[in-house]
Design an enzyme around this catalytic site. Structure first.
Site, PDB file in Angstrom:
ATOM      1  N   LYS A 180      46.979  50.648  33.519  1.00  0.00           N
ATOM      2  CA  LYS A 180      46.742  50.740  34.977  1.00  0.00           C
ATOM      3  C   LYS A 180      47.253  49.537  35.629  1.00  0.00           C
ATOM      4  O   LYS A 180      46.386  48.337  35.546  1.00  0.00           O
ATOM      5  CB  LYS A 180      45.052  50.844  35.161  1.00  0.00           C
ATOM      6  CG  LYS A 180      44.818  51.569  36.504  1.00  0.00           C
ATOM      7  CD  LYS A 180      45.201  51.056  37.637  1.00  0.00           C
ATOM      8  CE  LYS A 180      44.357  49.562  38.236  1.00  0.00           C
ATOM      9  NZ  LYS A 180      44.982  49.023  39.283  1.00  0.00           N
TER      10      LYS A 180
ATOM     11  N   GLY B 196      42.466  39.920  34.245  1.00  0.00           N
ATOM     12  CA  GLY B 196      42.282  39.755  35.625  1.00  0.00           C
ATOM     13  C   GLY B 196      41.251  38.856  35.748  1.00  0.00           C
ATOM     14  O   GLY B 196      40.858  37.830  35.144  1.00  0.00           O
TER      15      GLY B 196
ATOM     16  N   THR C 100      37.431  37.076  36.767  1.00  0.00           N
ATOM     17  CA  THR C 100      36.208  36.991  35.964  1.00  0.00           C
ATOM     18  C   THR C 100      35.261  37.950  36.409  1.00  0.00           C
ATOM     19  O   THR C 100      34.366  38.495  36.020  1.00  0.00           O
ATOM     20  CB  THR C 100      35.699  35.658  36.132  1.00  0.00           C
ATOM     21  OG1 THR C 100      36.318  34.949  35.320  1.00  0.00           O
ATOM     22  CG2 THR C 100      34.254  35.500  35.085  1.00  0.00           C
TER      23      THR C 100
ATOM     24  N   THR D  74      35.708  40.958  38.264  1.00  0.00           N
ATOM     25  CA  THR D  74      36.145  41.936  37.629  1.00  0.00           C
ATOM     26  C   THR D  74      35.679  42.243  36.104  1.00  0.00           C
ATOM     27  O   THR D  74      35.270  43.414  35.827  1.00  0.00           O
ATOM     28  CB  THR D  74      37.730  42.437  37.821  1.00  0.00           C
ATOM     29  OG1 THR D  74      38.026  41.813  39.397  1.00  0.00           O
ATOM     30  CG2 THR D  74      38.041  43.788  37.790  1.00  0.00           C
TER      31      THR D  74
ATOM     32  N   GLU E 102      40.544  38.912  29.201  1.00  0.00           N
ATOM     33  CA  GLU E 102      41.403  37.582  29.433  1.00  0.00           C
ATOM     34  C   GLU E 102      41.121  37.300  30.980  1.00  0.00           C
ATOM     35  O   GLU E 102      41.572  38.167  31.665  1.00  0.00           O
ATOM     36  CB  GLU E 102      42.890  37.718  29.289  1.00  0.00           C
ATOM     37  CG  GLU E 102      43.441  38.414  27.815  1.00  0.00           C
ATOM     38  CD  GLU E 102      43.181  37.094  27.030  1.00  0.00           C
ATOM     39  OE1 GLU E 102      42.874  35.984  27.070  1.00  0.00           O
ATOM     40  OE2 GLU E 102      43.578  37.267  25.764  1.00  0.00           O
TER      41      GLU E 102
ATOM     42  N   CYS F 288      46.852  32.128  35.509  1.00  0.00           N
ATOM     43  CA  CYS F 288      45.604  31.932  35.127  1.00  0.00           C
ATOM     44  C   CYS F 288      45.538  30.569  34.485  1.00  0.00           C
ATOM     45  O   CYS F 288      44.422  29.644  34.503  1.00  0.00           O
ATOM     46  CB  CYS F 288      45.154  32.909  34.154  1.00  0.00           C
ATOM     47  SG  CYS F 288      46.194  33.061  32.816  1.00  0.00           S
TER      48      CYS F 288
ATOM     49  N   GLU G 239      37.942  29.022  41.158  1.00  0.00           N
ATOM     50  CA  GLU G 239      39.453  29.513  41.132  1.00  0.00           C
ATOM     51  C   GLU G 239      40.234  29.631  42.347  1.00  0.00           C
ATOM     52  O   GLU G 239      39.555  30.742  43.049  1.00  0.00           O
ATOM     53  CB  GLU G 239      39.723  30.416  39.934  1.00  0.00           C
ATOM     54  CG  GLU G 239      41.302  30.614  39.731  1.00  0.00           C
ATOM     55  CD  GLU G 239      41.301  31.860  38.847  1.00  0.00           C
ATOM     56  OE1 GLU G 239      40.705  33.028  39.025  1.00  0.00           O
ATOM     57  OE2 GLU G 239      42.351  31.870  37.843  1.00  0.00           O
TER      58      GLU G 239
HETATM   59  P1  NAD Z   1      41.673  41.518  39.605  1.00  0.00           P
HETATM   60  O1  NAD Z   1      40.676  41.291  38.681  1.00  0.00           O
HETATM   61  O2  NAD Z   1      41.542  41.568  41.039  1.00  0.00           O
HETATM   62  O3  NAD Z   1      42.470  42.845  39.071  1.00  0.00           O
HETATM   63  C1  NAD Z   1      43.063  42.788  37.659  1.00  0.00           C
HETATM   64  C2  NAD Z   1      43.289  44.290  37.429  1.00  0.00           C
HETATM   65  O4  NAD Z   1      41.827  45.231  37.425  1.00  0.00           O
HETATM   66  C3  NAD Z   1      43.995  45.175  38.463  1.00  0.00           C
HETATM   67  O5  NAD Z   1      44.861  46.126  37.938  1.00  0.00           O
HETATM   68  C4  NAD Z   1      43.015  45.716  39.407  1.00  0.00           C
HETATM   69  O6  NAD Z   1      43.413  47.016  40.106  1.00  0.00           O
HETATM   70  C5  NAD Z   1      41.956  46.050  38.163  1.00  0.00           C
HETATM   71  N1  NAD Z   1      40.517  46.398  38.608  1.00  0.00           N
HETATM   72  C6  NAD Z   1      39.993  45.743  39.745  1.00  0.00           C
HETATM   73  N2  NAD Z   1      38.741  46.187  39.918  1.00  0.00           N
HETATM   74  C7  NAD Z   1      38.397  46.860  38.785  1.00  0.00           C
HETATM   75  C8  NAD Z   1      37.462  47.790  38.316  1.00  0.00           C
HETATM   76  N3  NAD Z   1      36.154  47.851  39.041  1.00  0.00           N
HETATM   77  N4  NAD Z   1      37.522  48.444  37.218  1.00  0.00           N
HETATM   78  C9  NAD Z   1      38.630  48.273  36.378  1.00  0.00           C
HETATM   79  N5  NAD Z   1      39.557  47.904  36.802  1.00  0.00           N
HETATM   80  C10 NAD Z   1      39.680  47.065  38.041  1.00  0.00           C
HETATM   81  O7  NAD Z   1      42.604  40.155  39.185  1.00  0.00           O
HETATM   82  P2  NAD Z   1      44.161  40.018  40.046  1.00  0.00           P
HETATM   83  O8  NAD Z   1      43.759  39.298  41.096  1.00  0.00           O
HETATM   84  O9  NAD Z   1      45.049  41.020  39.822  1.00  0.00           O
HETATM   85  O10 NAD Z   1      44.582  38.770  39.179  1.00  0.00           O
HETATM   86  C11 NAD Z   1      44.434  37.405  39.258  1.00  0.00           C
HETATM   87  C12 NAD Z   1      43.187  37.120  38.258  1.00  0.00           C
HETATM   88  O11 NAD Z   1      43.728  37.223  37.162  1.00  0.00           O
HETATM   89  C13 NAD Z   1      42.767  35.450  38.350  1.00  0.00           C
HETATM   90  O12 NAD Z   1      41.579  35.190  38.179  1.00  0.00           O
HETATM   91  C14 NAD Z   1      43.464  35.018  36.926  1.00  0.00           C
HETATM   92  O13 NAD Z   1      43.169  33.896  36.576  1.00  0.00           O
HETATM   93  C15 NAD Z   1      43.392  36.193  36.075  1.00  0.00           C
HETATM   94  N6  NAD Z   1      44.500  36.114  35.107  1.00  0.00           N
HETATM   95  C16 NAD Z   1      44.025  35.814  33.610  1.00  0.00           C
HETATM   96  C17 NAD Z   1      44.756  35.796  32.661  1.00  0.00           C
HETATM   97  C18 NAD Z   1      44.365  35.387  31.149  1.00  0.00           C
HETATM   98  O14 NAD Z   1      45.143  35.472  30.201  1.00  0.00           O
HETATM   99  N7  NAD Z   1      43.279  34.803  31.044  1.00  0.00           N
HETATM  100  C19 NAD Z   1      46.115  35.848  32.976  1.00  0.00           C
HETATM  101  C20 NAD Z   1      46.572  36.288  34.216  1.00  0.00           C
HETATM  102  C21 NAD Z   1      45.504  36.300  35.260  1.00  0.00           C
END
Ligand code: NAD
Length: 480
Positions: free
Chosen positions: A172, A225, A227, A229, A247, A281, A384
């Site tokens: 997804k 994604g 925190t 979420t 992550e 991130c 963040e």
């Molecule tokens: P996000 O949490 O909004 O979304 C990430 C994914 O999760 C998307 O595919 C989204 O559709 C899905 N999602 C959202 N709500 C969900 C739910 N309730 N159930 C299941 N899936 C759901 O994050 P984003 O805005 O896409 O990305 C940015 C974030 O990701 C930042 O906080 C960044 O620090 C983090 N990130 C972390 C790493 C790491 O390795 N630690 C790497 C890259 C990005």
């Protein structure tokens, strides 16, 4: 550039007939649409993955490795197409997609193909009375949920070990950046991967993502994604007792000591703060400079930040492309306004650039921004922002830098710039983070453990940790 779900090797419209718009962040224009999938589409993908798993889970390791290498070959052959789509979708500079995102996706498949072929599990002789050994077996269907900032890089970081270990997958990708996942489906059809081994369903997190997380037929969830979420996903998955890797976000300290190689530290800190418009991130968004060199460091740093070119992601000299959505830019602008209200100084940037060419005026650009003299109590140190914004502050002693670094609820990474090796080791030990870089930033070999502490995540991936996560080790105990 429309995208369809990829289920059982075929392209499918969502059953509801609903689609989302895909927007080019460089111009604000709609460039295509993607499925707004719901639980019905997700269940179809899970069923396809289960059917395909019956054979794939038993395919010899050599065969799985061969197919993974084929995927790597085809991504490499189409690297320029992938790079252009990644740049278009995320707004990241094309050179960055060419240099980092796409080669890394190739490496992810090659690395786990090789790892699979060289993998060994142990046997233990218990004083001649027992022989015990381990079998590494697939977990089942992996639910792989990825964000928009490194779309292909992070999708393949999950997919390659997942398939290598004999699992099948329902992916997804972020609803904001579907294009390279879609091109990957073309690659998957060009190689000998059986239909249904990898399925991709697009849609919003709260519908398609949540359906995947809550399905009892998906025993493994790998999520990257935010925190917030990650917390929701843990709650949704809890009743099903799943294997989970999370992550999550970061607010990473970048600490410069007075004995550092100043020009290397300025250059490295600049990259750490602003690469991908600060939307990584691992970005070093909190800059701590030892007080004796603060003025010298910041003079060079401010000048170099002000010289960064903001604009068209396809130009070779662009360092800062647009933010990925207008919401991300609004969030960044709100942070700048808050800092000003709280009495901090915005010493570089902070505004929407005015001198952009006409065709880019609808894009989500923001000048790279440096904030100084921010109150210690401001929550901007803690939260963040995920934009081209860095906050800078002086520190006196190493223990002060450690204290500031560790005040964050996050613990993803940190960088330390110093020529004093014993101090570097001490800092690495004391800082609460999954990774500490010394005199560098964001270098990451696929063999090393990767993950966060505190609110930055749960679990480690990379090397053997990925094999452990994407498989079940079964112990067999034989009486002799
Ligand atoms: P996000 O949490 O909004 O979304 C990430 C994914 O999760 C998307 O595919 C989204 O559709 C899905 N999602 C959202 N709500 C969900 C739910 N309730 N159930 C299941 N899936 C759901 O994050 P984003 O805005 O896409 O990305 C940015 C974030 O990701 C930042 O906080 C960044 O620090 C983090 N990130 C972390 C790493 C790491 O390795 N630690 C790497 C890259 C990005």
């Amino acid at each position: 550039m429309n995208v369809l779900n990829f289920i059982g090797g075929e392209y499918n419209s969502p059953r509801s007939g609903q689609f989302l718009n895909n927007i080019n962040p460089a111009t604000g224009e709609v460039i295509g649409r993607l499925p707004d999938s719901d639980a019905v589409d997700v269940v179809m993908a899970i069923q396809a993955a289960h059917r395909a798993g019956e054979k794939w889970s038993k395919a010899p390791a050599r065969e799985r490795a061969r197919v993974l290498n084929q995927i790597a070959d085809r991504i490499e052959a189409r690297a320029e197409e992938f790079a252009k789509l990644e740049s278009l979708d995320v707004g990241k500079p094309l050179w960055l997609a060419r240099e980092v995102d796409i080669p890394r996706a190739v490496l992810n498949f090659r690395y786990f193909a090789a790892k699979l072929l060289t993998e060994e599990t142990g046997a233990f002789d218990s004083d001649g009375a027992l022989v015990q050994y381990s079998l590494r077996q697939p977990v089942g269907v992996g639910g792989l949920i990825s964000p928009w900032n490194l779309p292909l890089y992070l999708l393949t970081w999950k997919l390659a070990p997942c398939l290598a270990m004999g699992n099948t997958a329902v992916c997804k990708p972020s609803e904001i950046t579907p294009l390279t996942a879609n091109l990957l489906t073309e690659v998957l059809r060009e190689v000998d991967l059986p239909p249904g081994v990898c399925n991709i369903v697009y849609g919003r997190g709260e519908t398609a993502g949540a359906a995947l997380v809550q399905h009892p037929g998906v025993p493994l969830i790998s999520f990257t994604g935010g925190t917030d979420t990650g917390v929701k996903i843990q709650q949704l998955a809890a009743p099903h007792v799943k294997k989970m890797s999370l992550e999550l976000g970061g607010k990473n300290a970048n600490i410069v000591f007075k004995d550092a190689d100043l020009s290397a530290a300025v250059k490295g800190s600049l990259r750490a703060a602003f690469l991908n418009s600060g939307q990584i991130c691992l970005c070093g968004s909190r800059l701590y400079i030892q007080e004796e060199i603060y003025d010298d460091f910041m003079k060079q740093f401010r000048a170099q930040v002000a010289a960064l070119k903001v604009g068209d992601p396809s130009s070779n000299d662009t360092f800062i492309g647009p933010l990925v959505t207008s919401e991300q830019r609004e969030k960044s602008l709100r942070a700048v306004a808050q800092a000003t209200r709280e009495g901090a100084k915005v010493t570089v940037g902070g505004r929407v650039p005015e001198m952009l060419p006409k065709e880019l005026l609808g894009g989500y650009y923001l000048e790279p921004t440096v904030i100084e003299d921010l109150d210690h109590c401001s929550d901007l140190w803690a939260n963040e922002i995920f934009g081209p914004i860095v906050t800078a502050q002086r520190f006196k002693l190493a223990k002060d830098a450690i204290k500031w670094a560790n005040t964050s609820t996050y613990g993803l990474s940190a960088s330390v710039w110093t020529r004093d090796l014993s101090r570097a080791h001490k800092m690495a030990r004391e800082i609460e983070a999954g990774t500490v870089w010394v005199n560098t930033w964001a270098q990451r070999d696929p063999r090393v453990p990767f993950g966060g502490v505190k609110h930055s995540g749960v679990g480690r991936e990379g090397g053997d940790h990925s094999l452990d996560f994407y498989s079940e080790l079964k112990t067999v105990c034989v009486a002799t």
